[in-house]
Motif scaffolding. Structure first.
Motif, PDB file in Angstrom:
ATOM      1  N   TYR A 128      -8.105   4.013 -13.793  1.00  0.00           N
ATOM      2  CA  TYR A 128      -6.969   3.097 -13.744  1.00  0.00           C
ATOM      3  C   TYR A 128      -6.542   2.757 -15.169  1.00  0.00           C
TER       4      TYR A 128
ATOM      5  N   TRP B 114      -1.382   8.788  -9.473  1.00  0.00           N
ATOM      6  CA  TRP B 114      -0.206   7.947  -9.253  1.00  0.00           C
ATOM      7  C   TRP B 114       0.400   7.606 -10.611  1.00  0.00           C
TER       8      TRP B 114
ATOM      9  N   TYR C 104       7.333   4.669  -8.139  1.00  0.00           N
ATOM     10  CA  TYR C 104       5.978   5.203  -8.160  1.00  0.00           C
ATOM     11  C   TYR C 104       5.979   6.621  -7.599  1.00  0.00           C
TER      12      TYR C 104
ATOM     13  N   SER D  84      -3.059   5.569 -12.009  1.00  0.00           N
ATOM     14  CA  SER D  84      -4.393   5.751 -11.457  1.00  0.00           C
ATOM     15  C   SER D  84      -4.564   7.201 -11.042  1.00  0.00           C
TER      16      SER D  84
ATOM     17  N   PHE E  87      -5.362  -2.911  -8.402  1.00  0.00           N
ATOM     18  CA  PHE E  87      -5.013  -1.702  -7.652  1.00  0.00           C
ATOM     19  C   PHE E  87      -6.281  -0.939  -7.291  1.00  0.00           C
ATOM     20  N   THR E  88      -6.256  -0.314  -6.127  1.00  0.00           N
ATOM     21  CA  THR E  88      -7.370   0.530  -5.694  1.00  0.00           C
ATOM     22  C   THR E  88      -6.826   1.825  -5.122  1.00  0.00           C
ATOM     23  N   ILE E  89      -7.304   2.928  -5.656  1.00  0.00           N
ATOM     24  CA  ILE E  89      -6.910   4.243  -5.159  1.00  0.00           C
ATOM     25  C   ILE E  89      -7.999   4.761  -4.232  1.00  0.00           C
TER      26      ILE E  89
ATOM     27  N   ARG F 248       0.849  -1.179   0.000  1.00  0.00           N
ATOM     28  CA  ARG F 248       0.000   0.000   0.000  1.00  0.00           C
ATOM     29  C   ARG F 248       0.892   1.239   0.000  1.00  0.00           C
TER      30      ARG F 248
ATOM     31  N   CYS G  30       3.461  10.204  -6.847  1.00  0.00           N
ATOM     32  CA  CYS G  30       2.149  10.815  -6.802  1.00  0.00           C
ATOM     33  C   CYS G  30       2.292  12.282  -7.212  1.00  0.00           C
TER      34      CYS G  30
ATOM     35  N   TYR H 203      -4.087   6.941  -1.014  1.00  0.00           N
ATOM     36  CA  TYR H 203      -3.477   5.623  -0.945  1.00  0.00           C
ATOM     37  C   TYR H 203      -3.626   4.896  -2.281  1.00  0.00           C
ATOM     38  N   LEU H 204      -2.683   4.024  -2.540  1.00  0.00           N
ATOM     39  CA  LEU H 204      -2.785   3.123  -3.682  1.00  0.00           C
ATOM     40  C   LEU H 204      -2.545   1.714  -3.146  1.00  0.00           C
TER      41      LEU H 204
ATOM     42  N   MET I 239      -2.130  -1.990  -3.734  1.00  0.00           N
ATOM     43  CA  MET I 239      -1.697  -2.790  -4.878  1.00  0.00           C
ATOM     44  C   MET I 239      -1.687  -4.261  -4.473  1.00  0.00           C
TER      45      MET I 239
END
Length: 120
Positions: free
Chosen positions: A59, A35, A93, A48, A67-69, A18, A95, A79-80, A82
Motif C-alpha cells: 500500500y 490498483w 481508480y 495498492s 484500504f485493504t486489498i 468497496r 485496476c 477487491y479494494l 476503502m
C-alpha cells in the motif's frame, strides 16, 4: 484479457466503498493485480497491489490502515475495501494486471476505471 473495475461512487468523508476488479481471460493465480488512481490534474499513481504468488499486499503510505486489498480466486476478482475515506481520495481508480505473480513489475492490461468522489 479483460479487467472490469466497478464499485465507485459518491460518499461522504469517513465513509466506505468497496471496489471490484473482475478479471477474465486469465486466472489470478499467476498475475499480480494493482490498483491505481488518477485525480484531476494529477498523474496516475499506484495505490495498492496484491501478489498472487503469496497473497502479500503493498500500500502507499497515504492509504495504509484505511484500504485493504484482497482477492477471491473462485470469482477471479480482486477487491479494494476503502474505509475512512477522505476528500483527497477522490480520483478515478483503475485496476491492472501485472506481468507476473509479484508486485513491482510492469502492468500490461488495464481496466476502464471507476470514479470515486469523497465529499467533505
Amino acid at each position: 484479457v479483460q479487467l472490469q473495475a466497478s464499485g465507485g461512487g459518491l460518499v461522504q468523508a469517513g465513509g466506505s466503498l468497496r471496489l471490484s476488479c473482475a478479471a477474465s481471460g486469465f486466472t489470478l493465480d499467476y498475475y499480480a493485480i494493482g490498483w491505481f488512481r488518477q485525480a484531476p490534474g494529477k498523474e496516475r499513481g499506484g495505490v495498492s497491489c496484491i501478489s498472487t504468488a503469496d497473497g502479500s499486499a503493498t500500500y502507499i503510505e497515504a492509504v495504509k490502515g484505511r484500504f485493504t486489498i484482497s482477492s477471491d480466486k473462485a470469482d477471479n476478482t480482486v477487491y479494494l475495501q476503502m474505509n475512512s475515506l477522505k476528500p483527497e481520495d477522490t480520483a478515478v481508480y483503475y485496476c491492472a494486471m501485472g506481468r507476473g505473480p509479484l508486485c513491482g513489475l510492469q502492468y500490461d492490461y488495464w481496466g476502464q476505471g471507476t470514479q470515486v468522489t469523497v465529499s467533505s
